[in-house]
Every structure is written in structure tokens, then in C-alpha cells.
Design a protein around this motif. Structure first.
Motif, mmCIF file in Angstrom:
data_model
loop_
_atom_site.group_PDB
_atom_site.id
_atom_site.type_symbol
_atom_site.label_atom_id
_atom_site.label_comp_id
_atom_site.label_asym_id
_atom_site.label_seq_id
_atom_site.Cartn_x
_atom_site.Cartn_y
_atom_site.Cartn_z
ATOM 1 N N PHE A 118 91.734 46.174 21.532
ATOM 2 C CA PHE A 118 90.758 45.096 21.394
ATOM 3 C C PHE A 118 90.323 44.699 22.801
ATOM 4 O O PHE A 118 91.144 44.254 23.606
ATOM 5 C CB PHE A 118 91.370 43.899 20.669
ATOM 6 N N VAL A 119 89.039 44.858 23.085
ATOM 7 C CA VAL A 119 88.499 44.572 24.412
ATOM 8 C C VAL A 119 87.638 43.327 24.326
ATOM 9 O O VAL A 119 86.695 43.266 23.520
ATOM 10 C CB VAL A 119 87.677 45.756 24.946
ATOM 11 N N SER A 120 87.951 42.335 25.157
ATOM 12 C CA SER A 120 87.238 41.059 25.145
ATOM 13 C C SER A 120 86.341 40.931 26.363
ATOM 14 O O SER A 120 86.666 41.415 27.458
ATOM 15 C CB SER A 120 88.233 39.887 25.103
ATOM 16 N N PHE A 121 85.189 40.246 26.155
ATOM 17 C CA PHE A 121 84.192 40.053 27.208
ATOM 18 C C PHE A 121 83.965 38.560 27.436
ATOM 19 O O PHE A 121 84.422 37.718 26.652
ATOM 20 C CB PHE A 121 82.879 40.732 26.819
ATOM 21 N N LYS A 122 83.230 38.265 28.488
ATOM 22 C CA LYS A 122 82.947 36.873 28.825
ATOM 23 C C LYS A 122 81.756 36.305 28.073
ATOM 24 O O LYS A 122 81.490 35.105 28.163
ATOM 25 C CB LYS A 122 82.710 36.745 30.342
ATOM 26 N N SER A 123 81.018 37.153 27.373
ATOM 27 C CA SER A 123 79.850 36.683 26.623
ATOM 28 C C SER A 123 79.738 37.436 25.318
ATOM 29 O O SER A 123 80.198 38.576 25.200
ATOM 30 C CB SER A 123 78.570 36.856 27.443
ATOM 31 N N ARG A 124 79.109 36.793 24.358
ATOM 32 C CA ARG A 124 78.875 37.426 23.058
ATOM 33 C C ARG A 124 77.886 38.573 23.187
ATOM 34 O O ARG A 124 78.006 39.585 22.493
ATOM 35 C CB ARG A 124 78.339 36.394 22.065
ATOM 36 N N PHE A 125 76.892 38.387 24.041
ATOM 37 C CA PHE A 125 75.858 39.408 24.196
ATOM 38 C C PHE A 125 76.448 40.714 24.712
ATOM 39 O O PHE A 125 76.105 41.805 24.236
ATOM 40 C CB PHE A 125 74.767 38.898 25.143
ATOM 41 N N SER A 126 77.370 40.627 25.662
ATOM 42 C CA SER A 126 78.013 41.832 26.189
ATOM 43 C C SER A 126 78.846 42.519 25.122
ATOM 44 O O SER A 126 78.848 43.750 25.016
ATOM 45 C CB SER A 126 78.893 41.472 27.389
ATOM 46 N N ALA A 127 79.541 41.736 24.312
ATOM 47 C CA ALA A 127 80.331 42.318 23.227
ATOM 48 C C ALA A 127 79.429 42.999 22.202
ATOM 49 O O ALA A 127 79.756 44.072 21.684
ATOM 50 C CB ALA A 127 81.162 41.229 22.552
#
Length: 622
Positions: free
Chosen positions: A305-314
């Protein structure tokens, strides 16, 4: 089935409903049954039932029915989430469709059908008349009254399509509104990455860190590897069962139960203290759990599971190809942490493929085997058939009340008893298909149940009733609408706490199943009008399923993308709003461990027997 048998069935069901309503209204107010009838309020500490033995407690009351419908959508949204709102919309949608069908059927079609002469029946004794006298079967061939049915098909289709469009539009708009008003959720910032390529000298975790740091350096936040924890979960489950037995033994405080023999089911061997034995076994199990957990770090699977700092990037990471090879670095939107179904992450491709084949075979076998109770039910609705099967019952079946109960109530009771086993079986089958989310399992199970009902409750009932005995049904597929036309008119807040949130993604399933039902109705109507020698009406009905499919295509293009993913406009606006939120940093800290397998959390067993109803495994670190 005759009318009096139907009325007998209705009377029995109404009486049972009133009985259960009275029992529920009494039992739900007793403190001892609060865990059954008010589990959510009990878990939240809001259950205030007062005196257990007050006189008011034994008096039935139906005020709770009114209160159940009083909460507004805003209250339901705040307390139970958007899925609960959509579920209630599905219920109200069904009631609206049923209301329209009831008005058209009872007030318009039934009177005209009853005045027909096709069946040449004597209508002086109404209670003993067959239900066919109220169906289209009784309308004379070529009669102008058939055009009333033609108009009813068009009117009903138009009304249902209007309701479908309105609900799709309303729910999709509400879905966007719920997204804007909701707090940051871990699954909005996270993607699931599978088929991580191997590399000599580095672990899967190192590969993920290197890849996403290089290509998503400005937005990559953290990742959680998926590990093979099936053995660890087995150890925890065994320790959990032993702990329950230990708590139960302490709560009984019974000397006879506490001491027993050491071997062969407690019948032979040395006399031992079970309490001390259980405590020692539990300590050993805890040691085994800690040992297995310490060695689990190296048992990674090629998924994370890879998490990002923004929803758009995810969203970008989940919808575009990551590597040169399309079979590597496969990404998809991550489910909510509470929605994750862990067992099948460590399953191999071969195991998943074999499980899918096994599920298909099992579904086919269940569908075939279910024909047995369906045929039995059909036999019960025809007394003459029942007398042929069981000649010795002929005298009993001649008793009026018994024949009415057998033909009117018993078939539905038997069918419902068998049907009650279908949903849990479908859930079990869906759970071994390799889905990674509980919501995906439930959605798959719902679709299986839907298709099961369509085949076994509709087609199988028709085939086993009358069409089954028509060989031309199988030899002449073009005549299926006509044969169905002949066969069909003759037997057709306080409790639940949401485990996960899907944002109303179940609504498209309801929409598609309704469209399918409409088209099935059109096919039957085409066959009926042809059979009733009104070829013009049959021809004019043909455009209706085509128009319905066009309407469905428009709805899918107009609304369905909103249920698959949120638009970039919404994601970016929401990200900009969150960047001004001072609590976003603490959310990022929690996000780093949100997708850690629960089996990897350190646990301890509480020996306090007063907490017998509380969760047995308590996390001491996240």
C-alpha cells in the motif's frame, strides 16, 4: 392457486408479522436483550433502558417504527455514512416502483382482466376462483382491452426510467457533496501496488521505496508492505479461542468444571486444574505469536500500500501504467483500511485461478440443486399434481382449510427457508475469489444472489410450473417469449454500525438490475400480445426494450464515471482545502501505519473476566 388460498397465506403472514412486531417491541426494551436489539447503542455507551422490571416494559409499543423513519438524510449521513443514505434511497425507490405497479395493476388491469371471458369460468363463487381469472389469461384473444395492457407497459416503463434517472442524478450529486464535506480518508491518498518486480540484493520494500521516490518524489509519502501472515493469524485465532474458554471458566467459578482429567476428552488420566492449564497454554501461545511476528518481516509478498501527500497524485498513480512492462507495478485504488480483506494477499496466481474455477462450479451446482425445492414448491401449488405424487393424501387434501394452507402458505414458507441459506453461501464463495476488500466481496455476493434469484425464482418457477413440460421451449428458442407469455400469468440507527464506506457504489448494481427486469418484462409482453392475437401491439412493443437500452447507455455515460472515481476538479479542490488545514500533518502521521496488517500489531490478553463482552485482543501499539 385459488383466491381463498392466497388470502389464507396473506392472513397467516399478517398475523405472524403482528406477533413478531409485538415481541420485538417488548424484548428490545429489556436490558438483558440490549446486546441483540441495540448493539450499536451498547457499544457506544448510549443504551439507557432504565428499570428492567417496570410495568411499561411488558407493554407492546410501535412508536419505534415512527422514530425509525424520522431521521433526516443529514442525520443518517452524519451517524452512519453515505452508504446508509443510499441504502435508504434504494428502499424508497423500491417502494415507489411497487406503489406505481400496485396502482396500475389493482386499479386498472385486474378489473379488466376479471371481466374477460377467455377462460369461460363461473364467477359466482369468487373465493374459490383461480388467480388466472384475474390475469391477462382471462382477456379474450384479439380484445381491445389488451391495448390497456400495452399502454400500461409503456407507462410503467416511463415511470420507472424517470425514477431511475432521478435517483442516479440525486445520488451522484450527493456523492460529490459527501466527498467535499468528509474529512481526509486514508484510502483517498493510497493505492495498492501489486506484481512488484524482484531484484537481487534488495527486498520488495526497498524496490517500492526506490521506485516511488524516483518517479513521485514530490508527492510520495510512505508505504506498507503486505506480508504472509496466515500462520500468524492462525496462532492468534487459537489463542483467542483459548482466552475465551479461560474467561468462561473464571466467570462460572465452578469447582467441578475447573478440575478435570488430563487425557482423552477429560475422561481419563491425572486430575488437573484446568484454570492453571489454560493460563500456561495461553502463555505458550503468546510466546509463539511473538516469535512468529518477529520472523514475519522477511515474508514479504510483491504487494504494498503506497500513500501520497495528495489525492490527485494517488488518482494518477492508480489510473496510469507505471512501468514499461504492463504486468509489473500494477496499481489500483486502495480500499478503506477497515475494508481490507487480508487473507488473499499472499495467495498465488494459481491458487486464485483455481478458487475462481471452484466458485463457478459451486454456483452452477447450487443453482441445479435448488431446482429440487422449486419443483416441490410448484407441486404444492397444484393439488392435482400433489395427489398424483402422494395418492394417500387425497382425503386430507379435500379438507378446505388444509388445501388452502398447503397451496397458499406452505410453498412460500418452504421456498423462503431454502432461500435464507443462499446469501451467506454466496458470501463464502465470493470471499475465496481473491477480492481484497470486504465491500468487493459483498458486491460480488449481491450479484450472485441477484442472478440466482432471476434464474431460480423466476425462470425455474416458470419452467417447473408449466413451461418445463413444453419440449418446444428448448427446441424452438424463437418461441421463448411466447412460451413465457403462457407460463408467467399462471404463481409469480439503532442496530447497525458501518464497517466500511464505499461512497454509494452499490447504486449502479440496483440500476442495472432494474433495467434488466424492465427488458425481461418487455420480452414477456411481446410474447403475450402475439399469443393473444394482437400482432400490432406486439410489434409496437419491440421499440420499448431498445429505448430502455438507449436510456441505460445514456445513464452510464452521464453518471457511472462519478461512481468509479472522483473528477480531477474535485480532487484538486479538496487537496487545496486540506493544505490549509492545520491537522493535515497529524493525518499524514497516521496514514503511515493505516494499512499495517492487524496481525502485525502487538497484542496482549486481558485476564479481567468482567470484560467478557469486550474485544479480546487489545492493541498496545499502532
Amino acid at each position: 392457486m385459488i383466491l381463498s388460498a392466497l388470502l389464507t397465506s396473506v392472513g397467516i403472514n399478517v398475523a405472524l408479522c403482528l406477533l413478531f412486531l409485538i415481541l420485538y417491541s417488548i424484548l428490545k426494551r429489556k436490558q438483558s436483550y440490549a446486546n441483540i436489539y441495540l448493539p450499536r447503542l451498547v457499544s457506544e455507551g448510549k443504551s439507557q433502558l432504565g428499570d428492567e422490571y417496570s410495568f411499561e416494559r411488558i407493554l407492546p409499543s410501535v412508536n419505534w417504527v415512527k422514530r425509525a423513519w424520522q431521521p433526516s438524510e443529514e442525520e443518517l449521513l452524519a451517524n452512519s455514512g453515505f452508504d446508509a443514505v443510499v441504502f435508504m434511497r434504494i428502499i424508497t425507490f423500491g417502494l415507489r416502483v411497487f406503489g406505481v405497479a400496485a396502482i396500475i395493476g389493482i386499479c386498472v388491469l385486474v378489473p379488466f382482466n376479471y371481466m374477460g371471458n377467455q377462460l369461460n369460468m363461473d364467477f359466482t363463487d369468487l373465493p374459490n376462483k383461480s388467480l388466472e381469472s384475474f390475469s391477462i389469461s382471462n382477456v379474450d384473444d384479439g380484445s381491445n382491452r389488451l391495448w390497456i395492457h400495452f399502454c400500461a407497459v409503456y407507462v410503467f416503463t416511463a415511470v420507472v426510467c424517470y425514477y431511475l434517472y432521478s435517483e442516479y442524478d440525486y445520488i451522484s450529486c450527493k456523492r460529490i457533496g459527501y466527498f467535499y464535506s468528509s474529512k481526509p480518508q486514508p484510502h483517498q491518498f493510497t493505492v495498492l501496488v501489486r506484481s512488484i518486480p524482484k531484484s537481487s540484493g534488495s527486498s520488495f520494500s526497498d524496490r517500492v521505496e526506490s521506485f516511488f521516490t524516483e518517479y513521485y518524489g514530490s508527492t510520495y509519502l510512505s508505504h506498507s508492505m503486505v506480508r504472509r501472515t496466515s500462520k500468524l493469524k492462525g496462532l492468534i485465532n487459537n489463542a483467542d479461542k483459548l482466552y475465551r474458554r479461560l474467561v468462561h471458566l473464571k466467570s462460572k467459578n465452578d469447582t467441578q468444571q475447573r478440575f478435570g482429567r488430563a487425557s482423552f476428552m477429560g475422561l481419563f488420566g491425572k486430575r488437573v486444574d484446568r484454570l492453571d492449564s489454560y493460563e500456561k497454554k495461553l502463555e505458550d501461545m503468546e510466546d509463539n505469536v511473538r516469535t512468529e511476528r518477529s520472523t514475519i518481516a522477511g515474508k514479504e509478498v510483491p504487494a504494498a500500500f503506497v500513500s501520497f501527500k495528495s489525492r490527485f497524485s494517488a488518482a494518477i498513480a492508480s489510473h496510469i501504467q507505471q512501468g514499461v512492462k504492463p504486468t509489473e507495478w500494477i496499481t489500483e485504488p486502495a480500499p478503506d483500511p477497515k475494508d481490507v480483506y487480508w487473507p488473499f494477499f499472499s495467495a498465488s496466481f494459481l491458487k486464485k485461478w483455481m478458487c475462481n474455477i471452484a466458485v463457478i462450479v459451486a454456483c452452477v451446482l447450487i443453482t441445479i440443486l435448488f431446482l429440487i425445492p422449486v419443483i416441490i414448491v410448484q407441486g404444492l401449488t397444484h393439488l392435482e399434481q400433489l395427489e398424483i405424487w402422494f395418492p394417500f393424501l387425497k382425503g386430507i387434501l379435500n379438507i378446505k382449510i388444509i388445501s388452502q394452507v398447503i397451496t397458499g402458505y406452505l410453498p412460500s414458507l418452504i421456498l423462503e427457508m431454502f432461500l435464507s441459506f443462499v446469501p451467506p453461501v454466496m458470501v463464502v464463495l465470493s470471499s475465496i475469489q481473491g477480492y481484497i476488500a470486504l465491500s468487493q466481496i459483498e458486491k460480488s455476493a449481491c450479484i450472485k444472489v441477484l442472478w440466482f434469484f432471476i434464474w431460480n425464482i423466476f425462470f425455474a418457477n416458470v419452467l417447473s410450473g408449466s413451461a418445463l413440460y413444453r419440449v418446444e421451449f428448448f427446441l424452438e428458442p424463437k418461441r421463448i417469449p411466447e412460451i413465457l407469455a403462457v407460463a408467467v400469468p399462471g404463481q409469480l440507527l439503532n442496530v447497525y454500525a458501518p464497517k466500511f464506506e464505499t461512497g454509494g457504489k452499490f447504486w449502479p448494481v440496483v440500476h442495472d438490475s432494474t433495467i434488466f427486469s424492465l427488458i425481461l418484462m418487455h420480452v414477456i409482453a411481446i410474447g403475450i400480445f402475439g399469443l393473444k392475437k394482437v400482432p400490432l401491439a406486439s410489434s409496437l412493443t419491440i421499440p420499448l426494450p431498445i429505448l430502455t437500452l438507449v436510456f441505460n447507455s445514456y445513464c452510464q455515460r452521464r453518471f457511472l464515471p462519478m461512481f468509479k472515481s472522483y473528477p480531477a476538479e474535485c480532487l484538486i479542490n479538496k487537496d487545496r482545502h486540506d493544505q490549509r488545514d492545520p491537522t493535515i500533518a497529524s493525518f499524514y502521521d497516521k496514514l503511515a501505519t493505516a494499512y499495517q496488517d492487524p496481525a502485525m500489531n502487538s497484542v496482549r490478553y486481558s485476564g479481567n473476566s468482567d470484560r467478557i463482552n469486550s474485544p479480546l485482543l487489545h492493541s498496545v501499539e499502532n
